[in-house]
Design a protein around this motif. Structure first.
Motif, mmCIF file in Angstrom:
data_model
loop_
_atom_site.group_PDB
_atom_site.id
_atom_site.type_symbol
_atom_site.label_atom_id
_atom_site.label_comp_id
_atom_site.label_asym_id
_atom_site.label_seq_id
_atom_site.Cartn_x
_atom_site.Cartn_y
_atom_site.Cartn_z
ATOM 1 N N VAL A 81 6.637 -37.152 6.721
ATOM 2 C CA VAL A 81 6.905 -36.401 7.945
ATOM 3 C C VAL A 81 8.234 -35.662 7.851
ATOM 4 N N ASN A 82 9.280 -36.339 7.394
ATOM 5 C CA ASN A 82 10.591 -35.689 7.307
ATOM 6 C C ASN A 82 10.662 -34.695 6.159
ATOM 7 N N ASP A 83 9.920 -34.948 5.082
ATOM 8 C CA ASP A 83 9.885 -34.007 3.970
ATOM 9 C C ASP A 83 9.436 -32.632 4.461
ATOM 10 N N VAL A 84 8.471 -32.637 5.369
ATOM 11 C CA VAL A 84 7.987 -31.397 5.983
ATOM 12 C C VAL A 84 8.899 -30.957 7.120
ATOM 13 N N GLY A 85 9.209 -31.881 8.018
ATOM 14 C CA GLY A 85 9.947 -31.534 9.227
ATOM 15 C C GLY A 85 11.300 -30.927 8.955
ATOM 16 N N CYS A 86 11.973 -31.349 7.863
ATOM 17 C CA CYS A 86 13.299 -30.815 7.570
ATOM 18 C C CYS A 86 13.282 -29.327 7.242
ATOM 19 N N ASP A 94 18.738 -28.917 3.996
ATOM 20 C CA ASP A 94 19.078 -29.408 2.663
ATOM 21 C C ASP A 94 18.286 -30.653 2.296
ATOM 22 N N ASP A 95 17.770 -31.354 3.292
ATOM 23 C CA ASP A 95 16.982 -32.565 3.048
ATOM 24 C C ASP A 95 15.500 -32.276 2.854
ATOM 25 N N ALA A 96 15.081 -31.036 3.101
ATOM 26 C CA ALA A 96 13.667 -30.702 2.950
ATOM 27 C C ALA A 96 13.224 -30.920 1.513
ATOM 28 N N PHE A 131 5.059 -31.051 15.148
ATOM 29 C CA PHE A 131 6.480 -30.767 15.121
ATOM 30 C C PHE A 131 6.840 -29.635 16.091
ATOM 31 N N PRO A 132 7.119 -29.926 17.334
ATOM 32 C CA PRO A 132 7.548 -28.854 18.228
ATOM 33 C C PRO A 132 8.946 -28.376 17.815
ATOM 34 N N PRO A 133 9.264 -27.084 17.994
ATOM 35 C CA PRO A 133 8.409 -26.086 18.632
ATOM 36 C C PRO A 133 7.532 -25.295 17.646
ATOM 37 N N LEU A 142 1.958 -29.553 6.505
ATOM 38 C CA LEU A 142 1.677 -30.978 6.428
ATOM 39 C C LEU A 142 0.372 -31.252 5.681
ATOM 40 N N LYS A 143 -0.605 -30.370 5.811
ATOM 41 C CA LYS A 143 -1.898 -30.582 5.160
ATOM 42 C C LYS A 143 -1.751 -30.725 3.650
ATOM 43 N N ASP A 144 -0.844 -29.949 3.057
ATOM 44 C CA ASP A 144 -0.649 -30.025 1.609
ATOM 45 C C ASP A 144 -0.047 -31.369 1.209
#
Length: 206
Positions: A81-86, A94-96, A131-133, A142-144
């Motif tokens: 989740v955070n890998d995408v959300g960042c 920088d954390d993405a 992940f809003p907005p 996220l699908k990938d």
């Protein structure tokens, strides 16, 4: 018979204030799974090594200490989740973690488990969240990452990937009046129960 040791690792959804819990399980799906098993009279030792805000990159850096050295009989991983959300958080770009790094790091971690703990059963869980907005962009990305988790399950697990994203999508469509999450990412108590049930069904406990 030696007691089984089950280790759950991931981000805040796994963590769920585990440091405030005297048992160290946290107050989310990990605790629910453990207590359900206790009610059946066969609870393993449960270790929670979730950390809020975690990405695959950070988790891989602590893998030796928080996974391999603890020698679990069963390992459950919930990350992504955070890998995408960042990518969509100006304060954490920088954390993405890109898809290629996510795949290679995940593969390296799980191959290490198979090499050093060959008897350990591995369970991998789909990342799930809205992940809003910027829902459309993040949901598409996220699908990938979910597909990569499926690859890891096929390569390293006797179980399919725990289909958490699909479970939440279906639940929200069927019961939109229920607050499945508190913010689009973190589950409500009902959402945690959905995670626990989906996890246990996937590994054949229910």
């Amino acid at each position: 018979m030696t007691q089984q040791r089950w280790l759950f690792i991931g981000d805040s959804i796994t963590d769920y204030q585990r440091r405030d819990d005297p048992q160290g399980w946290g107050y989310g799906y990990v605790r629910m799974i453990r207590q359900w098993l206790a009610g059946r009279g066969s609870a393993p030792e449960v270790l929670n090594r979730g950390i809020s805000g975690e990405t695959m990159r950070r988790m891989a850096a602590r893998w030796e200490e928080d996974v391999l050295e603890l020698t679990p009989n069963l390992l459950s991983v919930k990350i992504g989740v955070n890998d995408v959300g960042c990518h969509f958080n100006p304060e954490r770009t920088d954390d993405a973690v890109g898809l290629d790094e996510f795949r290679s790091s995940y593969d390296r971690c799980l191959s290490g488990v198979k090499e050093k703990l060959p008897e350990c059963r591995i369970v991998v869980c789909e990342p799930c969240g809205i992940f809003p907005p910027r829902v459309q962009e993040s949901a598409a990305m996220l699908k990938d990452y979910i597909a990569v988790v499926g690859e890891m399950a096929a390569r390293y697990s006797e179980f399919p990937a725990v289909p958490l994203h699909a479970a939440f999508v279906d639940a929200m469509a069927a019961k939109p009046e229920i607050d499945w999450t508190v913010d689009g990412v973190h589950p409500s108590p009902v959402g945690d129960a959905l995670i626990a049930e989906t996890w246990m069904r996937t590994v054949g406990l229910v």
